[in-house]
Design a protein around this motif. Structure first.
Motif, mmCIF file in Angstrom:
data_model
loop_
_atom_site.group_PDB
_atom_site.id
_atom_site.type_symbol
_atom_site.label_atom_id
_atom_site.label_comp_id
_atom_site.label_asym_id
_atom_site.label_seq_id
_atom_site.Cartn_x
_atom_site.Cartn_y
_atom_site.Cartn_z
ATOM 1 N N ILE A 116 45.777 42.919 15.941
ATOM 2 C CA ILE A 116 45.277 42.998 17.315
ATOM 3 C C ILE A 116 45.288 41.650 18.046
ATOM 4 N N ASN A 117 45.154 40.567 17.295
ATOM 5 C CA ASN A 117 45.129 39.242 17.941
ATOM 6 C C ASN A 117 46.473 38.515 17.831
ATOM 7 N N ARG A 118 47.540 39.261 17.542
ATOM 8 C CA ARG A 118 48.850 38.651 17.321
ATOM 9 C C ARG A 118 48.707 37.429 16.402
ATOM 10 N N PRO A 119 48.280 37.678 15.159
ATOM 11 C CA PRO A 119 47.895 36.558 14.284
ATOM 12 C C PRO A 119 49.078 35.677 13.876
ATOM 13 N N LYS A 120 48.773 34.414 13.639
ATOM 14 C CA LYS A 120 49.804 33.502 13.134
ATOM 15 C C LYS A 120 49.921 33.611 11.620
ATOM 16 N N VAL A 121 48.845 34.106 10.999
ATOM 17 C CA VAL A 121 48.879 34.313 9.549
ATOM 18 C C VAL A 121 48.286 35.690 9.254
ATOM 19 N N LEU A 122 48.974 36.444 8.414
ATOM 20 C CA LEU A 122 48.512 37.789 8.052
ATOM 21 C C LEU A 122 48.300 37.862 6.539
ATOM 22 N N PHE A 123 47.121 38.347 6.135
ATOM 23 C CA PHE A 123 46.837 38.558 4.717
ATOM 24 C C PHE A 123 46.763 40.068 4.486
ATOM 25 N N LEU A 124 47.684 40.571 3.713
ATOM 26 C CA LEU A 124 47.758 42.018 3.504
ATOM 27 C C LEU A 124 47.577 42.323 2.022
#
Ligand code: ATP
Length: 313
Positions: free
Chosen positions: A174-182
């Motif tokens: 939702i915040n167009r993240p620079k880092v994603l932890f999945l």
């Protein structure tokens, strides 16, 4: 990765670096930098000094069986657990303290669902955005990206498991993240939903996000990851591109299918063993030959070779 792929990644990194300079150089490359991170639950050391980096636009697959330490590592990097030793930076900022500025730039998707079932998907996302002070949230757009726009106003309680998982992904984006932890983003989902989520993950990397993808699914790790870290009993035992891992540790072989009476039999011939070319020539000349296929080592086969155990269980 192909030369074109590497060039594209480098271009993305350059764009991020230029943006950093414009923003006063607050973010240093790589996007995630982890050094000697460890964690104990009581007497159990779950993570034993892991080191890795993730660059903008890169998907790092974290591949390991249940209990390997994947979730614990992610929990440390997202501030849910405090590391016992080692250090890590996300977007140039030290982890381990409450950091709203950092939180605003990352996205997280865990296996556990903490959704509000009485609210609609749209309300869930709007609420989440307000809770975390995300100002530029576009909830409907996030839902559209995971194929839920037409159900946006339905109660989440009426959603299937796959739809809830897609909503969790939408929330992470939702915040167009620079880092994603999945963490296991497709575990237990039907193939169509899993494929849709994988497509979204790829798009996020193309947009420039650095992604840590924890999974015990070797196909998923192979398909999505630019590099794969094998994690076992809290340690990273190998980290490289899937292709390099296969070249370095895997055994190439050929699968030959032959007619055998009324049935079919198979023979697997390792390509690198002495005598295999003679056997292959013999089979290739057989009147019973049906098909010949080359086979490359799977990530699971390499994982077993390195750790003595498989990825399940
Ligand atoms: P999974 O895919 O099953 O989540 P994982 O690779 O993410 O596995 P972790 O959940 O990080 O592994 O677990 C690492 C080790 O820490 C395991 O031995 C696990 O039993 C243990 N562990 C995890 N959470 C806790 C906890 N809250 N209390 C005690 N031990 C824990």
């Amino acid at each position: 990765m192909t030369a074109v792929g590497i060039a594209a990644k480098m271009a993305i990194r350059r764009v991020f670096a230029e943006q950093d300079l414009r923003e006063g150089g607050a973010m240093t490359l790589p996007a995630v930098k982890v050094q000697g991170l460890s964690y104990w639950y009581g007497n159990l050391q779950a993570v034993k000094g892991v080191d890795f980096e993730i660059f903008p636009g890169e998907i790092l697959g974290f591949l390991g069986p249940n209990g390997a330490g994947k979730s614990t590592t992610i929990r440390m990097l997202t501030g849910l657990l405090t590391p016992r030793s080692g250090k890590a930076q996300v977007l140039g900022r030290d982890i381990g303290r409450d950091d709203p500025q950092l939180r605003a730039q990352i996205g997280v998707c865990f296996e556990e669902k903490n959704l509000y079932l009485e609210m609609s998907a749209l309300e869930n996302l709007d609420f989440f955005a307000s809770l975390f002070g995300i100002r530029n949230a576009d909830s409907l757009e996030s839902l559209r990206r995971v194929g839920l726009a037409d159900r946006a106003r339905d109660r989440v309680g009426s959603y299937s498991k796959g739809m809830r998982q897609r909503l969790m992904i939408a929330r992470a984006l939702i915040n167009r993240p620079k880092v994603l932890f999945l963490d296991e983003p497709t575990a237990g989902l039907d193939p169509v939903t899993a494929a849709a989520i994988r497509r979204t993950i790829k798009e996020e990397a193309e947009r420039g996000a650095a992604i840590l993808l924890a999974t015990h699914n070797m196909h998923e790790a192979d398909e999505l990851s630019d590099r794969v870290a094998f994690i076992n009993e809290g340690r990273i035992v190998a980290l490289d591109t899937a292709e390099s891992l296969k070249l370095k540790y895997g055994k190439r072989s050929v699968r030959v299918r032959l007619r055998d009476g009324d049935g079919v039999r198979e023979e697997h011939i390792p390509l690198d063993d002495a005598g295999s070319s003679a056997r292959l020539a013999e089979l290739a000349a057989s009147p019973n030959l049906l098909t010949i296929h080359t086979e490359e080592a799977t990530l699971e086969a390499i994982f077993i070779r390195l750790t003595g155990r498989g990825l399940e269980g």
